[in-house]
Design an enzyme around this catalytic site. Sequence first.
Site, PDB file in Angstrom:
ATOM      1  N   ASP A 221     -29.632  28.697  15.024  1.00  0.00           N
ATOM      2  CA  ASP A 221     -30.026  29.783  15.938  1.00  0.00           C
ATOM      3  C   ASP A 221     -31.212  29.336  16.788  1.00  0.00           C
ATOM      4  OD1 ASP A 221     -31.197  29.705  13.427  1.00  0.00           O
ATOM      5  OD2 ASP A 221     -31.597  31.848  13.312  1.00  0.00           O
ATOM      6  N   ASP A 245     -19.352  22.945  18.248  1.00  0.00           N
ATOM      7  CA  ASP A 245     -18.440  23.533  19.237  1.00  0.00           C
ATOM      8  C   ASP A 245     -19.250  24.420  20.190  1.00  0.00           C
ATOM      9  OD1 ASP A 245     -16.255  24.543  20.543  1.00  0.00           O
ATOM     10  OD2 ASP A 245     -15.376  25.545  18.805  1.00  0.00           O
TER      11      ASP A 245
END
Length: 359
Positions: A221, A245
């Site tokens: 994050d 990804d």
Amino acid sequence: MKIAVLPGDGIGPEIVEQAMQVLLALRTDGVRVEMETAPIGGAAHDATGDPLPASTLALAEAADAVLMGAVGGPKYDTLPRAERPEQGLLRIRKALGLFTNLRPAIVYPELADASSLKPELVAGLDLMILRELTGDIYFGQPRGRRTLDNGEPEGFDTMKYSASEIRRIAHVGFAIARKRSRRLCSVDKANVLDTSILWREVVTEVGAAYPDVELSHMYVDNAAMQLVRAPKQFDVMLTGNMFGDILSDEASMLTGSIGLLPSASLDANNKGLYEPIHGSAPDIAGKGVANPLATILSVAMLLRYSGNDETSADRIERAVRQVLSDGLRTADIARPGESTVGSAQMGAAVVAALARQHR
Ligand code: NAD
């Protein structure tokens, strides 16, 4: 080197043609490459009913490297899943054991204002995202749907990595960091996920063998935030499949020019599949306006990683920088009102810039 060339669909054949011209120019300069073309994706489905015909896979398996354009298009959207063009790509990655995905995000100084971030935050950005490609929650079993006792449907997937899967991608990461500025940032979610705790342990353990590479760890994050706050703090980022990804797409958009970014997917022996990160762009297919530079830069990666030919890779990258600083722009990277060139003119300009390097 034997190169299997798979142009694919949409703009694929147009941009691959330009990349082949660059390889032919290098061949004239003594680089030994042989190319053979085969269909993949929708083009292969049209010809054989299969998006990855056995003959295409056999050619790719026998080659030292694979150069691909892109697959897919609206014409194929209604096909059953197994016959869709994207299945051809997923199957070839799996069949060739391509577990390492390398996605550079480079901002050329001339194009810094194409980014959605302030030019000073991205000018000169040269980041490499290394994503594990064959494990994690995308492949973990069990996965599926079930019905809960209260009759409510539930979907579930399994995130997992074995120590050996982490170890092999970590070694690739450290080796690549060694070829660059010797800094590696490993991204995980070790504050929450057991998979990530093991990931961090194994990466740290592998790092002991590379004392010359500075290893850091970051939660995913925070990494997502830092990428848009101060992306130039990173050099090589090492990630699992799902985090990679997402972060690699985020990083590619920092550059603002999808038509410029190459990628490589490698196996344990550096055999690889090289392709631009963009898709088949059906909206501009057949018009001769697609930007071929991402595919041409994929050739540079091919020569560097599968061909071990740093000199030619470097020459191609310098030629691309040259045409950009000469002011050549395809429509996707042009400012409003700026004059543009088509795919073939851009390709020819790179070939001419390569030739000028001799003078
Ligand atoms: P896309 O990347 O094909 O296109 C997105 C936008 O970027 C379009 O406006 C397109 O014109 C533009 N663009 C892309 N590449 C360009 C280039 N080289 N030069 C100039 N402009 C360029 O993504 P999409 O529209 O979401 O997908 C189209 C098809 O491609 C779909 O069938 C999708 O499944 C497929 N796809 C394939 C791959 C692949 O082969 N690896 C990757 C992504 C999407």
